[in-house]
Design a protein around this motif. Structure first.
Motif, mmCIF file in Angstrom:
data_model
loop_
_atom_site.group_PDB
_atom_site.id
_atom_site.type_symbol
_atom_site.label_atom_id
_atom_site.label_comp_id
_atom_site.label_asym_id
_atom_site.label_seq_id
_atom_site.Cartn_x
_atom_site.Cartn_y
_atom_site.Cartn_z
ATOM 1 N N THR A 1 -19.213 -16.562 1.036
ATOM 2 C CA THR A 1 -17.940 -16.699 0.329
ATOM 3 C C THR A 1 -17.665 -18.180 0.098
ATOM 4 O O THR A 1 -17.766 -18.993 1.017
ATOM 5 N N MET A 2 -17.321 -18.526 -1.147
ATOM 6 C CA MET A 2 -17.090 -19.918 -1.517
ATOM 7 C C MET A 2 -15.753 -20.077 -2.224
ATOM 8 O O MET A 2 -15.270 -19.158 -2.885
ATOM 9 N N THR A 3 -15.191 -21.274 -2.102
ATOM 10 C CA THR A 3 -14.008 -21.656 -2.852
ATOM 11 C C THR A 3 -14.419 -22.690 -3.895
ATOM 12 O O THR A 3 -15.180 -23.615 -3.588
ATOM 13 N N LEU A 4 -13.929 -22.527 -5.124
ATOM 14 C CA LEU A 4 -14.277 -23.444 -6.204
ATOM 15 C C LEU A 4 -13.034 -24.170 -6.698
ATOM 16 O O LEU A 4 -11.989 -23.547 -6.898
ATOM 17 N N GLU A 5 -13.165 -25.466 -6.909
ATOM 18 C CA GLU A 5 -12.124 -26.260 -7.547
ATOM 19 C C GLU A 5 -12.758 -26.977 -8.727
ATOM 20 O O GLU A 5 -13.767 -27.672 -8.577
ATOM 21 N N LEU A 6 -12.176 -26.797 -9.911
ATOM 22 C CA LEU A 6 -12.715 -27.362 -11.140
ATOM 23 C C LEU A 6 -11.692 -28.318 -11.731
ATOM 24 O O LEU A 6 -10.515 -27.966 -11.889
ATOM 25 N N ALA A 7 -12.146 -29.541 -12.046
ATOM 26 C CA ALA A 7 -11.266 -30.552 -12.623
ATOM 27 C C ALA A 7 -11.929 -31.131 -13.860
ATOM 28 O O ALA A 7 -13.143 -31.013 -14.058
ATOM 29 N N ASP A 8 -11.104 -31.775 -14.703
ATOM 30 C CA ASP A 8 -11.702 -32.422 -15.866
ATOM 31 C C ASP A 8 -12.221 -33.799 -15.462
ATOM 32 O O ASP A 8 -12.171 -34.190 -14.291
ATOM 33 N N GLU A 9 -12.692 -34.576 -16.431
ATOM 34 C CA GLU A 9 -13.335 -35.857 -16.111
ATOM 35 C C GLU A 9 -12.348 -36.884 -15.574
ATOM 36 O O GLU A 9 -12.748 -37.873 -14.968
ATOM 37 N N SER A 10 -11.046 -36.628 -15.787
ATOM 38 C CA SER A 10 -10.043 -37.538 -15.229
ATOM 39 C C SER A 10 -9.589 -37.116 -13.840
ATOM 40 O O SER A 10 -8.805 -37.816 -13.199
ATOM 41 N N GLY A 11 -10.055 -35.950 -13.385
ATOM 42 C CA GLY A 11 -9.658 -35.436 -12.081
ATOM 43 C C GLY A 11 -8.511 -34.461 -12.119
ATOM 44 O O GLY A 11 -8.115 -33.911 -11.081
ATOM 45 N N ALA A 12 -7.947 -34.190 -13.315
ATOM 46 C CA ALA A 12 -6.838 -33.240 -13.429
ATOM 47 C C ALA A 12 -7.362 -31.814 -13.277
ATOM 48 O O ALA A 12 -8.428 -31.477 -13.799
ATOM 49 N N PRO A 13 -6.614 -30.941 -12.585
ATOM 50 C CA PRO A 13 -7.091 -29.566 -12.350
ATOM 51 C C PRO A 13 -7.295 -28.798 -13.654
ATOM 52 O O PRO A 13 -6.476 -28.878 -14.571
#
Length: 677
Positions: free
Chosen positions: A87-99
């Motif tokens: 089981t994994m948790t994913l966090e995806l952000a743009d190139e500026s670090g914004a969610p």
């Protein structure tokens, strides 16, 4: 991992940078999260603790707590952290670090390589399922005006406009076992009456704003034990095509009681469902779902020790089946029947090929619509190798929109399909068959526009298979999607490029012969009386769902998209561009739009190449394309256009001018007092 640009580990987490290829970045704005970008982000899970050579193969199984924070990203920074076993948790952000997005948990499950062998089959085998539609009486009532025949419709159309009803009802009466029992006479009587009424209703301009309720009994099986009448089922096939050609105007309702449940009608008519059934005062709607429980691989269902009869056996599909039966099922005795028999193109070569493979083959000319001919055909099985299975592939096409169908065109399609299947059913019911396979079409379930007669015939076959199963007889009806066939061969081989493009836009891709026979074997191993072996392009369907409605039957596979609120563009609705424009400019705007939509239907890249003063038949628009063009124009103008609208104005310029007149009339009707201000 084409989208993964970099990946590294730090303090128990995996970090990565993923991006779309440059040529695809322009499309990112059209998605909440581009699927290829999400796919690349998911690939980074594989870097988490997978360095062991014998690592267990796992694949994502369930997603929880999914949230989209921003749309249109073309590149992502990804962090993957473990939150439990597999089981994994994913966090995806743009190139500026914004969610951009987050996934609370992705749960993976182990898989074995053997499971991949049936993946394609499982994803291309569907069946009809029913689910309860939670509607209740709301205290209001709707009483559609009943009509019995076309004369009723014509008389109604002459009444004062103020007295015209919002809805009409055609109750076809009957129920299972109520027919004449005279072979296939019932199916011709019922479909003929329904066709005449609908044609008369569509031809009356004064009824253009009304809806039609078609009531049946025993047309569909909501539960496995429900009895069905194949003749009534054929009406559902016919009306399914009528619904596709006239969106939103026809409601099909199958009931298990004598009287129409009027208390539920307001909610039924107000919803977006087109095909409903009522059982024990509960309303059900149907949809397609995958057949997930297919037994282990390996041919089954066709006894190799006897003779197998294949009708349409020298045709494109019949020949594919014959080769497969010999090569894979080990069948050593075949009777191949067709209209031309030994004189059919390629028959001699097919026979030689099968004989060389070790089979005893007899090719026979037979009209399967004639009961006596079918009886003689069945007697041709060698005495030492009695008949053990029947595969009925015979069929013909005579496509045309509903308003163009005639009894003769209905009959031409019914003879090989309906009559042939009925004679084979009756004449083999006392034989010990291992399989009775009917080659049907998804048109009978999905209701293809321009194929009302073909849809009716195939809906009959599907119901006949259900009826045989209820009688303890073997049967399976394969409601095929489109087949990939050489140009000029078979029924789908005669489709032109425009027809192929129309079906592809509708989310249906062609099956190769190898794929078809894989599905043939899988269908024989299921417990279903009817399955739909069809290659659905779910991405195309979802794109269609994002742009507009998809048939309710497909809602579970391609749910209607939730889109961000935004202004309607000129590309979608033309009325905004017309406001305030002088008449000459309005005509030019409308002509441009009509040319654009005609070009899309034809698959042309340049709308300006279409001469606005040339007849539709000369620029390549056939009757089915005309139906699609009408639907596109209705969407762009927000007008309800009658079925004959495009037929009545057979050049692009005439069509544009008539659209301007219709828009002016609609504008005047909408103004206070019905007059233009």
């Amino acid at each position: 991992f084409q989208g993964v640009r970099a990946a590294w580990r730090s303090e128990g987490a995996v970090y990565a940078e993923v991006a779309l290829p440059e040529e695809h970045r322009v499309h990112a704005a059209g998605f909440g999260l581009h699927p290829a970008l999400l796919d690349a982000a998911m690939h980074t899970i594989a870097f988490h603790g997978r360095e062991e050579a014998d690592a267990e193969l796992v694949l994502p199984f369930a997603y929880r707590e999914v949230a989209l924070h921003a749309s249109g990203a073309s590149a992502l920074r990804v962090r993957v952290t473990p939150s439990g076993p597999n089981t994994m948790t994913l966090e995806l952000a743009d190139e500026s670090g914004a969610p951009v997005a987050s996934v609370g948990s992705v749960v993976s499950r182990p898989v074995s390589p053997e499971q991949f062998g049936t993946a394609a089959t499982a994803d291309r085998m569907f069946r009809v399922a029913w689910e309860e539609l939670p509607i209740r009486p709301d205290g209001t009532t709707v009483e559609p005006l009943p009509v019995v025949d076309a004369e009723d419709v014509h008389r109604l159309a002459t009444t004062p406009e103020a007295s015209l009803p919002d809805a009409l009802s055609l109750d076809l009466g009957g129920g299972v076992g109520s027919g004449t029992g005279d072979g296939t006479a019932d199916v011709r009587e019922l479909t003929g009456r329904a066709l005449r009424v609908v044609q008369a209703w569509l031809a009356e301009p004064s009824l253009a704003s009304s809806r039609l309720l078609v009531v049946t009994r025993g047309a569909v099986a909501v539960r496995e034990a429900d009895p069905v009448d194949p003749a009534v089922a054929a009406v559902w096939g016919l009306m399914g095509s009528a619904q596709a050609e006239n969106p939103g105007r026809i409601l099909l309702l199958d009931i298990d009681q004598e009287t129409i449940p009027t208390a539920l009608l307001p909610a039924m008519l107000a919803g977006d469902q087109r095909q409903l059934a009522v059982r024990d005062a509960t309303c059900f709607t149907r949809h397609l779902t995958r057949v997930v429980e297919v037994p282990e691989a390996g041919p089954g269902g066709v006894g190799s020790g006897g003779t197998v009869l294949v009708t349409g056996g020298t045709g494109a599909l019949g020949a594919v089946v014959a080769r497969h039966l010999v090569a894979v099922h080990g069948v050593r005795s075949l009777v191949l029947a067709s209209r031309n028999g030994p004189e059919a193109a390629g028959a001699a070569e097919l026979e030689a090929e099968l004989v060389k493979a070790g089979a005893r083959v007899r090719i026979v000319a037979c009209d399967v619509s004639d009961r006596g001919s079918v009886a003689r055909l069945l007697d041709m099985a060698p005495k030492d190798v009695p008949l053990s299975a029947v595969v009925h592939t015979a069929g013909v096409l005579d496509d045309g929109v509903l308003t163009a169908l005639t009894p003769e065109r209905m009959d031409a399609v019914f003879r090989p399909k309906v009559d042939g299947a009925f004679h084979l059913h009756e004449l083999t019911r006392d034989l010990d068959l291992s399989a009775f396979v009917l080659f049907s079409s998804a048109a009978g379930t999905l209701g293809n526009a321009g194929q009302g007669n073909y849809a009716a015939a195939n809906a009959y076959l599907d119901a006949l298979a259900h009826q045989r199963r209820a009688q303890g007889l073997p049967a399976v009806s394969l409601a095929w999607g489109m087949w990939q066939q050489a140009a000029g061969t078979g029924m789908t081989g005669r489709l032109g490029d425009a027809d192929q493009r129309r079906m592809t836009r509708g989310g249906v891709a062609p099956l190769s012969p190898a794929e078809g026979m894989e599905l043939f074997d899988a269908a024989l191993r299921t417990a279903e009386s009817t399955v739909l072996p069809i290659k659905l392009d779910l991405a195309a369907l979802r794109a269609q769902a994002a742009d507009g409605p998809v048939p309710p039957l497909l809602h579970k596979l391609a749910p209607p998209a939730r889109r961000a609120a935004r202004a309607t563009t000129d590309e979608e609705l033309v009325t905004g561009r017309l406001a305030g424009a002088p008449p000459e400019e309005q005509e030019r705007i409308l002509l441009d739009m009509v040319q654009q939509e005609a070009a899309r239907v034809l698959g042309h890249s340049a709308a300006a190449t279409l001469d606005p003063d040339v007849l539709f038949t000369e620029i390549g628009l056939d009757s089915l394309m005309v139906v699609e063009l009408r639907d596109r124009l209705a969407k762009r103008t927000a007008l309800r256009l009658p079925p004959s609208f495009v037929f009545d104005h057979p050049t692009l310029r005439m069509l544009a001018r008539q659209l301007r007149d219709e828009l002016e009339k609609a504008d005047a009707d909408a103004s206070p007092g019905g007059a233009r201000e």
